[in-house]
Scaffold this active site. Structure first.
Site, mmCIF file in Angstrom:
data_model
loop_
_atom_site.group_PDB
_atom_site.id
_atom_site.type_symbol
_atom_site.label_atom_id
_atom_site.label_comp_id
_atom_site.label_asym_id
_atom_site.label_seq_id
_atom_site.Cartn_x
_atom_site.Cartn_y
_atom_site.Cartn_z
ATOM 1 N N ASP A 64 90.348 47.612 53.202
ATOM 2 C CA ASP A 64 89.378 47.148 54.206
ATOM 3 C C ASP A 64 88.889 45.723 53.966
ATOM 4 O OD1 ASP A 64 87.958 47.639 51.930
ATOM 5 O OD2 ASP A 64 86.512 49.016 52.804
ATOM 6 N N HIS A 65 89.061 45.200 52.775
ATOM 7 C CA HIS A 65 88.502 43.876 52.481
ATOM 8 C C HIS A 65 89.476 42.748 52.827
ATOM 9 C CE1 HIS A 65 85.274 45.957 50.467
ATOM 10 N NE2 HIS A 65 84.734 44.843 50.027
ATOM 11 N N ASP A 119 82.725 49.789 44.372
ATOM 12 C CA ASP A 119 82.084 48.927 45.353
ATOM 13 C C ASP A 119 80.589 49.239 45.309
ATOM 14 O OD1 ASP A 119 82.972 47.141 47.972
ATOM 15 O OD2 ASP A 119 81.000 48.098 48.125
ATOM 16 N N ARG A 379 74.023 41.392 52.924
ATOM 17 C CA ARG A 379 73.837 40.303 51.953
ATOM 18 C C ARG A 379 73.884 38.957 52.653
ATOM 19 N NH1 ARG A 379 77.448 43.251 47.357
ATOM 20 N NH2 ARG A 379 75.688 44.507 46.630
ATOM 21 N N SER A 537 77.381 42.472 44.112
ATOM 22 C CA SER A 537 78.630 43.228 44.120
ATOM 23 C C SER A 537 78.946 43.893 42.789
ATOM 24 C CB SER A 537 79.752 42.254 44.484
ATOM 25 O OG SER A 537 80.935 42.558 43.814
ATOM 26 N N ARG A 539 81.969 43.815 41.659
ATOM 27 C CA ARG A 539 83.273 43.252 41.257
ATOM 28 C C ARG A 539 83.339 42.992 39.753
ATOM 29 N NH1 ARG A 539 81.834 38.066 44.848
ATOM 30 N NH2 ARG A 539 81.631 39.802 46.276
HETATM 31 C C1 MIC Z 1 80.555 42.988 48.516
HETATM 32 O O1 MIC Z 1 79.971 43.446 49.494
HETATM 33 O O2 MIC Z 1 80.098 42.058 47.840
HETATM 34 C C2 MIC Z 1 81.891 43.598 48.125
HETATM 35 C C3 MIC Z 1 82.925 42.591 48.434
HETATM 36 O O3 MIC Z 1 82.128 44.739 48.888
HETATM 37 C C4 MIC Z 1 81.839 43.937 46.638
HETATM 38 C C5 MIC Z 1 83.111 44.398 46.078
HETATM 39 C C6 MIC Z 1 84.066 43.294 45.770
HETATM 40 O O4 MIC Z 1 83.641 42.214 45.329
HETATM 41 O O5 MIC Z 1 85.264 43.517 45.923
HETATM 42 C C7 MIC Z 1 80.777 44.998 46.289
HETATM 43 O O6 MIC Z 1 79.810 45.149 46.996
HETATM 44 O O7 MIC Z 1 80.867 45.642 45.231
HETATM 45 FE FE1 SF4 Z 2 82.669 45.384 52.975
HETATM 46 FE FE2 SF4 Z 2 81.009 44.920 50.928
HETATM 47 FE FE3 SF4 Z 2 80.499 43.972 53.379
HETATM 48 FE FE4 SF4 Z 2 80.310 46.541 52.937
HETATM 49 S S1 SF4 Z 2 79.058 44.955 51.999
HETATM 50 S S2 SF4 Z 2 81.281 45.584 54.697
HETATM 51 S S3 SF4 Z 2 81.938 46.902 51.482
HETATM 52 S S4 SF4 Z 2 82.203 43.395 52.046
#
Ligand code: MIC
Ligand code: SF4
Length: 644
Positions: A64-65, A119, A379, A537, A539
């Site tokens: 999905d990313h 995630d 965010r 995140s 990550r």
């Molecule tokens: C995000 O919303 O920051 C992400 C991208 O979903 C991350 C995961 C990632 O960095 O791959 C998260 O929320 O953990």
């Molecule tokens: Fe995707 Fe992270 Fe955004 Fe949710 S917050 S839509 S998991 S990038």
């Protein structure tokens, strides 16, 4: 004494440790999820640990990313994910099926179960009454293999909801109110449990919007009861038999209770550049808006989308507003298409995006320079949209739709329209054909590895002393987006040497080169930080890539939960200033020595950091469990698991 919901679920999954707040406990995990940006490393590590079959009840791998697919990297990674899933018995959710949290809630979330996801927004599952937590990929790999997940047994805060949301005020405003009360720091070690008479007035997708953004407060997770409304949701998803009732005992105790009167809430927004900068929409009414983006795992449910479509019915997007819509899942998109709401959105001028993260992670739809962008996601860190000077405001779908019409920040109550009453349908459109379930001969599957995929790097055991430099000094609330930005760089998630060249690039573009040079010269890199280091995140690249660059320790005023676990997993020592004022006694570039660190790490004694440049000694501490000390000595989790 009776138990609250958190205690009921955690205690039923307790593997070891004492269920006492503040103590480390091991929890059995029923379900796991990954998404592609964290997933490749998770499965590479799963393979590297020599784990074979999945032992969790259910493991799902979502794509999905990284669905932009400019260049071969994303598509190669998708193929790796699909084949590695087939080989090990992991359910694969194909690109186009939707955002992991939305889809997991729809199709797999079950009350009373535990879910661990690579995630940070995995707590979305709390909307259906499960304990759903975010973690680094390595922890998820271990849980998939049947190993427990370690957490600090939480303190529990009851959020007592009373009253009922008024027209034009919705679930997003509830969680923004919570962020106003609790802010984005200081909540590590807590779980939130929602209760009170207001709960029954919220549908499961609304509850999920609320638990989703609990992540922004830094709580381990948030959970709603499983009640008649939960049953209605599961029935509408064709899964009523999975319902169990889950309520707190009448004499359950809590470590804190706060009350939120839903009737008293008004439309709110989180102003740039933190989800904690919450102000009423009425304070910014009239500000011109250049972009509105509706979607993400926070606000892209069927009801959210239909409500927006109804508000916009017969109206057009203001010519100065770029209007972007990303329905959260294929289920939502199919229903919008079948019922005509999609045509309505198109009539209004919506740019329909794939059901994926898209704009939320800044890998598409970056706004124009300096733009005001209203978004329904969770965010708004500086630069996350892909445009450094964009002003991103987080809002509800209602507030977003109002600005689409007027072209300026508008309190939706001032539109003078009737509030469209949209309720959750009795039956969702169910079509699981974009999942790939178990294949017949997993042993015959050959795992595809594109040239973008490298082996996960390993750390060396912790040296006897850490001797090097404060290679970078950063301030408070440094997010993992500052440490390891995503956006356009997401395609390097499977290629650590390449991705590592961007560590701290939004803060100091010279860092990676300086750190690598130190590493090659045998000088250890040390990061110095303020409060709440590692927000946002999950990550693990924000620990893995610094590890690759030779970072041995982070000294901070305080850390966020997932990030500190990731640092330890990769063998980077997290140290906390005993006196936060000592932060001022280290400057960028100072020569630092932490003598004897290997010998004293497990002793629970104060550790002394010698600052040779300033000629001072600074006491720091490492609050580590025995398990964590072992991991750090070995140079990370991968080394300890492989040793076994
Ligand atoms: C995000 O919303 O920051 C992400 C991208 O979903 C991350 C995961 C990632 O960095 O791959 C998260 O929320 O953990
Ligand atoms: Fe995707 Fe992270 Fe955004 Fe949710 S917050 S839509 S998991 S990038």
């Amino acid at each position: 004494m009776g138990k609250n919901i958190v205690q009921k679920i955690l205690d039923a999954h307790l593997v070891s440790g004492k269920p006492v707040p503040g103590q480390e406990v091991a929890i059995h995990i029923d379900q796991t999820l990954t998404q592609d940006a964290t997933g490749t490393m998770t499965y590479l590590q799963f393979e590297a640990m020599g784990l074979d079959a999945v032992k969790a009840e259910l493991a799902v791998s979502y794509v999905d990313h990284n669905t932009i697919q400019i260049g071969f990297e994303n598509a190669d990674d998708h193929r790796y994910l699909q084949t590695v899933a087939a080989k090990h018995g992991i359910v694969f959710s194909r690109a186009g099926n939707g955002i992991c949290h939305q889809v997991h809630l729809e199709r797999f979330g079950r009350p009373g179960k535990t879910l661990l996801g690579a995630d940070s927004h995995t707590p979305t599952g709390g909307g259906v009454g499960m304990i759903a937590m975010g973690a680094g990929g390595l922890d998820v790999a271990v849980a998939m293999g049947g190993g427990p997940f370690y957490i600090t047994y939480p303190k529990v805060c009851l959020v007592k909801l009373t009253g009922q949301l008024q027209p034009w005020v919705s679930a997003k405003d509830v969680i923004l109110k919570m962020l106003e009360i609790f802010s984005t720091k200081g909540n590590v070690g807590w779980m939130f449990e929602y209760g009170g008479p207001g709960v029954a007035t919220l549908s499961v997708p609304e509850r999920a919007t609320i638990t989703n953004m609990g992540a922004e407060m830094g709580v381990t997770t948030s959970v709603f009861p499983s009640d008649a409304e939960t049953r209605r949701f599961l029935a509408a998803q064709g899964r009523e038999e999975q319902w169990v009732e889950l309520l707190p005992d009448p004499d359950a105790a809590y470590d804190k209770i706060v009350e939120v009167d839903l009737s008293a809430l008004e439309p709110l927004t989180a102003a740039p550049h933190s989800p904690g900068n919450v102000i009423p929409v009425r304070q910014v009414v009239g500000m011109p808006v250049q972009q509105v983006a509706i979607g993400s795992c926070t606000n892209s449910s069927y009801v959210d989308m239909v409500r927006v479509a109804r508000i916009l019915k017969g109206r057009r997007a203001h010519p100065d507003v770029s209007f972007v819509v990303a329905p959260g899942s294929r289920q939502v998109l199919q229903m919008l298409a079948r019922e005509g709401a999609l045509a309505g959105l198109l009539d209004a001028g919506a740019r329909i995006m794939e059901s994926a993260c898209g704009f939320c992670i800044g890998n598409s739809q970056s706004p124009q320079s300096g733009a005001v962008s209203l978004r329904t996601n969770n965010r708004n860190f500086e630069g996350r949209s892909g445009t450094k000077d964009a002003q991103v405001y987080l809002v509800s779908p209602e507030t977003a739709a109002a600005a689409v019409i007027t072209g300026v920040f508008t309190d939706p109550r001032d539109l003078g329209l009737d509030y469209p009453q949209v309720t959750m349908p009795d039956r969702f459109f169910i079509d699981d054909s974009m999942f790939v379930f178990a294949v017949e001969h997993p042993e015959a599957v050959e795992v595809y590895r594109g040239s973008n995929i490298g082996d996960p790097p390993r750390n060396e055991p912790l040296p006897a002393e850490i001797k090097g430099q404060a290679t970078i000094k950063v301030g408070d609330k440094i997010t993992t987006d500052h440490i390891m930005p995503a956006g356009q760089l997401l395609k390097y998630r499977s290629n650590v040497p390449k991705y590592a060249t961007y560590v701290f690039s939004p803060v100091d573009p010279t860092f990676a080169e300086r750190a690598a040079a130190n590493r090659d010269a045998g000088i250890h890199n040390i990061i110095v930080a303020g409060e709440s280091y590692g927000q946002g995140s999950s990550r693990e690249h924000a620990a893995l890539c610094p590890m690759y660059l030779g970072v041995k320790a982070v000294i901070a005023k305080s850390f966020e939960r997932i990030h500190i676990a990731n640092l330890i997993n990769f063998g980077i020592v997290p140290l906390t200033f005993v006196d936060p004022a000592d932060y001022d006694r280290i400057q960028d570039g100072d020569e630092l020595v932490i003598p004897n660190i290997r010998a004293i790490l497990g002793e629970k004694a104060l550790i002394s950091v010698e600052n040779h440049t300033q000629g001072v000694e600074i006491p720091v501490e490492a609050n580590l469990s025995e398990r964590q000390v072992k991991m750090l000595l070995a140079g990370g989790l991968l080394n300890t698991v492989s040793q076994k």
